[in-house]
Structures are given as structure tokens and as C-alpha cells.
Enzyme design. Structure first.
Site, PDB file in Angstrom:
ATOM      1  N   ASP A  10      27.880  41.806  32.017  1.00  7.75           N
ATOM      2  CA  ASP A  10      27.876  41.997  33.269  1.00  7.75           C
ATOM      3  C   ASP A  10      29.295  42.550  33.738  1.00  7.75           C
ATOM      4  O   ASP A  10      30.414  42.299  32.872  1.00  7.75           O
ATOM      5  CB  ASP A  10      27.400  41.106  34.258  1.00  7.75           C
ATOM      6  CG  ASP A  10      27.597  41.446  35.695  1.00  7.75           C
ATOM      7  OD1 ASP A  10      27.109  42.725  35.866  1.00  7.75           O
ATOM      8  OD2 ASP A  10      28.066  40.863  36.576  1.00  7.75           O
ATOM      9  N   SER A  11      29.310  43.251  34.770  1.00  9.43           N
ATOM     10  CA  SER A  11      30.835  43.639  34.989  1.00  9.43           C
ATOM     11  C   SER A  11      31.686  42.471  35.608  1.00  9.43           C
ATOM     12  O   SER A  11      32.941  42.592  35.756  1.00  9.43           O
ATOM     13  CB  SER A  11      30.643  44.585  36.494  1.00  9.43           C
ATOM     14  OG  SER A  11      29.854  44.035  37.423  1.00  9.43           O
ATOM     15  N   TYR A  42      31.649  47.735  39.081  1.00 12.38           N
ATOM     16  CA  TYR A  42      31.288  49.005  38.286  1.00 12.38           C
ATOM     17  C   TYR A  42      30.304  49.876  39.430  1.00 12.38           C
ATOM     18  O   TYR A  42      30.184  51.145  39.109  1.00 12.38           O
ATOM     19  CB  TYR A  42      30.145  48.689  37.283  1.00 12.38           C
ATOM     20  CG  TYR A  42      30.840  48.199  35.951  1.00 12.38           C
ATOM     21  CD1 TYR A  42      32.207  47.824  35.769  1.00 12.38           C
ATOM     22  CD2 TYR A  42      30.284  47.901  34.796  1.00 12.38           C
ATOM     23  CE1 TYR A  42      32.565  47.168  34.567  1.00 12.38           C
ATOM     24  CE2 TYR A  42      30.632  47.515  33.762  1.00 12.38           C
ATOM     25  CZ  TYR A  42      31.594  47.007  33.555  1.00 12.38           C
ATOM     26  OH  TYR A  42      32.252  46.632  32.335  1.00 12.38           O
ATOM     27  N   GLY A  43      29.970  49.131  40.583  1.00 11.24           N
ATOM     28  CA  GLY A  43      28.919  49.775  41.463  1.00 11.24           C
ATOM     29  C   GLY A  43      29.515  51.015  42.163  1.00 11.24           C
ATOM     30  O   GLY A  43      28.833  51.509  42.826  1.00 11.24           O
ATOM     31  N   CYS A  73      23.488  43.627  34.292  1.00 12.31           N
ATOM     32  CA  CYS A  73      24.177  44.526  35.356  1.00 12.31           C
ATOM     33  C   CYS A  73      23.407  45.832  35.710  1.00 12.31           C
ATOM     34  O   CYS A  73      23.247  46.341  34.663  1.00 12.31           O
ATOM     35  CB  CYS A  73      25.377  45.122  35.070  1.00 12.31           C
ATOM     36  SG  CYS A  73      26.525  45.838  36.175  1.00 12.31           S
ATOM     37  N   ASN A  74      22.854  45.778  36.692  1.00 10.18           N
ATOM     38  CA  ASN A  74      21.811  46.942  37.379  1.00 10.18           C
ATOM     39  C   ASN A  74      22.540  48.398  37.056  1.00 10.18           C
ATOM     40  O   ASN A  74      22.091  49.072  36.671  1.00 10.18           O
ATOM     41  CB  ASN A  74      21.489  46.541  38.838  1.00 10.18           C
ATOM     42  CG  ASN A  74      20.339  45.512  38.962  1.00 10.18           C
ATOM     43  OD1 ASN A  74      19.064  45.898  38.630  1.00 10.18           O
ATOM     44  ND2 ASN A  74      20.914  44.329  38.800  1.00 10.18           N
ATOM     45  N   THR A  75      23.976  48.263  37.691  1.00  8.72           N
ATOM     46  CA  THR A  75      24.802  49.508  37.579  1.00  8.72           C
ATOM     47  C   THR A  75      24.665  50.238  36.028  1.00  8.72           C
ATOM     48  O   THR A  75      24.481  51.040  35.805  1.00  8.72           O
ATOM     49  CB  THR A  75      25.947  49.180  38.216  1.00  8.72           C
ATOM     50  OG1 THR A  75      26.041  48.706  39.565  1.00  8.72           O
ATOM     51  CG2 THR A  75      26.795  50.622  38.161  1.00  8.72           C
ATOM     52  N   GLU A 159      30.832  36.907  46.679  1.00 11.42           N
ATOM     53  CA  GLU A 159      32.004  36.649  45.683  1.00 11.42           C
ATOM     54  C   GLU A 159      32.812  35.501  46.562  1.00 11.42           C
ATOM     55  O   GLU A 159      33.253  34.772  46.031  1.00 11.42           O
ATOM     56  CB  GLU A 159      32.499  37.450  45.210  1.00 11.42           C
ATOM     57  CG  GLU A 159      31.686  38.394  44.326  1.00 11.42           C
ATOM     58  CD  GLU A 159      32.462  39.173  43.228  1.00 11.42           C
ATOM     59  OE1 GLU A 159      33.678  39.376  43.160  1.00 11.42           O
ATOM     60  OE2 GLU A 159      32.022  39.623  42.137  1.00 11.42           O
ATOM     61  N   CYS A 191      20.639  44.343  42.192  1.00 10.68           N
ATOM     62  CA  CYS A 191      21.800  44.292  41.747  1.00 10.68           C
ATOM     63  C   CYS A 191      22.128  42.684  41.466  1.00 10.68           C
ATOM     64  O   CYS A 191      21.371  41.829  42.184  1.00 10.68           O
ATOM     65  CB  CYS A 191      22.706  44.473  43.002  1.00 10.68           C
ATOM     66  SG  CYS A 191      24.524  43.897  42.810  1.00 10.68           S
ATOM     67  N   THR A 192      22.745  42.218  40.908  1.00  7.87           N
ATOM     68  CA  THR A 192      22.804  40.976  39.972  1.00  7.87           C
ATOM     69  C   THR A 192      23.328  40.068  40.952  1.00  7.87           C
ATOM     70  O   THR A 192      23.066  38.791  41.125  1.00  7.87           O
ATOM     71  CB  THR A 192      23.522  40.806  38.967  1.00  7.87           C
ATOM     72  OG1 THR A 192      24.929  41.468  39.164  1.00  7.87           O
ATOM     73  CG2 THR A 192      23.070  41.467  37.676  1.00  7.87           C
ATOM     74  N   HIS A 193      24.048  40.178  42.044  1.00 10.50           N
ATOM     75  CA  HIS A 193      24.438  39.522  42.805  1.00 10.50           C
ATOM     76  C   HIS A 193      23.440  38.915  44.051  1.00 10.50           C
ATOM     77  O   HIS A 193      23.572  38.113  44.974  1.00 10.50           O
ATOM     78  CB  HIS A 193      25.666  40.011  43.898  1.00 10.50           C
ATOM     79  CG  HIS A 193      26.981  40.236  43.092  1.00 10.50           C
ATOM     80  ND1 HIS A 193      27.137  40.793  42.056  1.00 10.50           N
ATOM     81  CD2 HIS A 193      28.275  39.341  43.592  1.00 10.50           C
ATOM     82  CE1 HIS A 193      28.448  40.726  41.493  1.00 10.50           C
ATOM     83  NE2 HIS A 193      28.970  39.922  42.275  1.00 10.50           N
TER      84      HIS A 193
HETATM   85  N1  DGL Z   1      26.569  43.660  38.531  1.00 10.14           N
HETATM   86  C1  DGL Z   1      26.595  44.804  39.487  1.00 10.14           C
HETATM   87  C2  DGL Z   1      25.143  45.371  39.599  1.00 10.14           C
HETATM   88  O1  DGL Z   1      24.200  44.655  39.236  1.00 10.14           O
HETATM   89  C3  DGL Z   1      27.240  44.509  40.698  1.00 10.14           C
HETATM   90  C4  DGL Z   1      28.641  44.481  40.890  1.00 10.14           C
HETATM   91  C5  DGL Z   1      29.445  45.602  40.429  1.00 10.14           C
HETATM   92  O2  DGL Z   1      29.335  46.464  41.313  1.00 10.14           O
HETATM   93  O3  DGL Z   1      30.153  45.714  39.277  1.00 10.14           O
HETATM   94  O4  DGL Z   1      24.893  46.483  39.944  1.00 10.14           O
END
Ligand code: DGL
Length: 279
Positions: A10-11, A42-43, A73-75, A159, A191-193
Site C-alpha cells: 500500500d502507499s 498516492y491518491g 491500495c485502491n489507487t 491518520e 479506499c483502504t482508510h
Molecule cells: N491507500 C490509498 C487508497 O486505497 C489511500 C491513501 C493514498 O492516497 O495513498 O486509495
């Protein structure tokens, strides 16, 4: 082969929601997690940059000898999955978009689906096209309505541990107000968060909207893919976990507890040339 670890990247910390879900499904698996904390988020980055970062993340994990990579990571999944599959042709790679889309297609009754995600994921249109493809592959040609919203403030809120506070509720109300009027009965947490904001999001959307947690959907598909290939490790064997970050290990450690419900074990700083040093 079965004893090889599953690589998860993940990011940053968000992918720990996926690791936690995988651990619940697969207690016997060895897991290696990479959080690219030096370059998060990353988003809000371009497809070219997210793809380059994702390639490096995957390469780091392949050097650890993983049997599968979960792009937690969805992005990264939305922007880099095709390039990752092309770059690592023999490797089993699972992203978040397919599992989340399939779970949403199953969950919806009125065929009105909402997606909330980072700006990059929303901009890619990946969820919308995968949801449409899921119905099409099932031979279902009836119209489907898909609406997406970027929720950029959700990531920093999580976060900072602001998952149930008044400010979290205010931000959720602002982002989700329009979605309530779209008639959706299903909302993908793309999104993973966002699974950490489930309570606040559910409160804003009301009881008639089903929330799809893409982390849980990805964990279930991880189990299925490994089982189909005879690659599962014995559930009673006790799986280990190793965590790597590219920067700020102490911060990762602190935030990770909220995501995992426990402190991460075996945390190291990752160096791209393969060297590591104890965090
Ligand atoms: N992990 C990213 C996602 O699931 C969210 C955090 C980011 O923007 O890197 O899209």
C-alpha cells in the site's frame, strides 16, 4: 510453494485494513507488508507516478519470494494493475477494484451503486467500468447507475485518529450529502482508510444503504484464489508477519495500531536496493 508468503503493498498504513482482513480469513499464511510511507499519498498523484511507485513496490515484494501480491491500495489498483500484470506475468496479483465491484454487484438490489475513493481512483473510472463489466459478464444487460465521489479529507482524518469525532461527522456529512439524494442502496468504501470510518459513514448514509468493505472482499478472494491453485498454507501452522516501510517507521507504528488493533511485529525500514535496517 505453499509456505511462501503473501506480499501486500500500500502507499502507507491503509493497506493494513486489508492485511487484517486477510489474517482473519487465513491464519496460517505468512504475510509480508510494504507501506510506501516515504511517498504517501498516492491518491492525489498522476497515473504515471502511481504506476512507477507501484512497480517498485511490487518488485520489492517479488524479491522477497512471495507466492502472490495483493495490491492493498485502491489507487494503485485502479491506476497500475494492468501494468503490474504485464510486468510480472507469472505472478498471481489481486487488486482491490475487482473484489469491491463484485461485492457491490451482489449487494445492490436497486442497481444504484455509489463509490467513495481518492481523487485518483474516482478520476480513473475503474470502479464504474468494473461494476458494469461484472454485470455484463453475468449476462445481465439491465441498466446500472453508478455514482462516484472523491473524499480527500477522509485519509488525513483517519491518520490523525479522527474516526468518530464531530469533525469526522461534519466532513462525512459534507461529502455524502449529495450521494444520499442519488437513490443508492450500496456504497463501496473504495479506499483502504475508509473502513475505519465505517461508523461515521453509516451514520451519514442511513440504514438503507449497505456499505461494501473492499478490504473484506479482497481477503475473501485472496483465500479463493489460493485455494483454487492448491496454494493455501495449513491454517493451524501459525502464519508470521513482516512489515516494511520506506520512511517514518515510528509514525507508521503508532498509526498502525489503530488499523490492526495491535502493534505491528517485525517492522523494518525498506531500502530499494534490498538492504534493510532495524526500525
Ligand atoms: N491507500 C490509498 C487508497 O486505497 C489511500 C491513501 C493514498 O492516497 O495513498 O486509495
Amino acid at each position: 510453494m505453499n509456505d511462501l508468503p503473501i506480499g501486500i503493498f500500500d502507499s502507507g498504513v491503509g493497506g493494513l485494513t486489508v492485511l487484517r482482513a486477510i489474517r482473519r480469513c487465513l491464519p496460517g499464511e505468512h504475510l509480508i507488508y510494504l507501506g510506501d510511507t516515504a511517498r504517501v499519498p498516492y491518491g492525489n498523484k498522476s497515473p504515471a507516478t502511481v504506476t512507477r511507485y507501484s512497480m517498485e513496490d511490487a518488485e520489492f515484494l517479488t524479491k522477497k519470494g512471495v507466492k502472490m501480491i495483493v495490491v492493498a491500495c485502491n489507487t494503485a489498483s485502479a491506476l497500475a494493475a494492468p501494468e503490474l500484470r504485464a510486468q510480472f506475468p507469472g505472478l498471481l496479483i489481486l487488486g482491490m477494484i475487482g473484489p469491491g465491484s463484485r461485492a457491490a454487484a451482489v449487494a445492490t438490489k436497486n442497481r444504484h451503486i455509489g463509490i467513495i475513493a481518492t481523487a485518483a481512483t474516482v478520476g480513473s473510472g475503474a470502479y464504474e467500468s468494473r461494476i458494469r463489466e461484472t454485470f455484463a459478464v453475468a449476462g445481465d444487460a439491465a441498466p446500472v447507475f453508478v455514482v462516484s465521489r472523491a473524499c480527500p479529507l477522509f485519509v488525513p482524518l483517519v491518520e490523525e485518529g479522527e474516526t468518530e469525532s464531530e469533525i469526522a461527522r461534519m466532513v462525512a456529512a459534507k461529502y455524502l450529502a449529495g450521494l444520499q439524494d442519488e437513490g443508492i442502496d450500496t456504497l463501496v468504501l473504495g479506499c483502504t482508510h475508509y473502513p475505519l470510518l465505517k461508523g461515521v459513514i453509516a451514520g451519514a448514509m442511513g440504514p438503507r444503504v449497505t456499505l461494501v468493505d473492499s478490504a473484506e472482499a479482497a481477503a475473501a478472494e485472496t483465500e479463493q484464489l489460493l485455494a483454487e491453485r492448491g496454494l493455501l498454507r495449513d491454517a493451524d501452522s501459525g502464519g508470521t508477519e513482516q512489515f516494511y516501510v520506506t520512511d517514518a517507521a515510528a509514525t507508521f507504528n503508532r498509526i498502525a495500531e489503530a488499523f490492526l488493533g495491535r502493534a505491528p511485529q517485525h517492522l523494518e525500514l525498506a531500502a530499494w536496493d534490498g538492504r534493510t535496517e532495524q526500525a
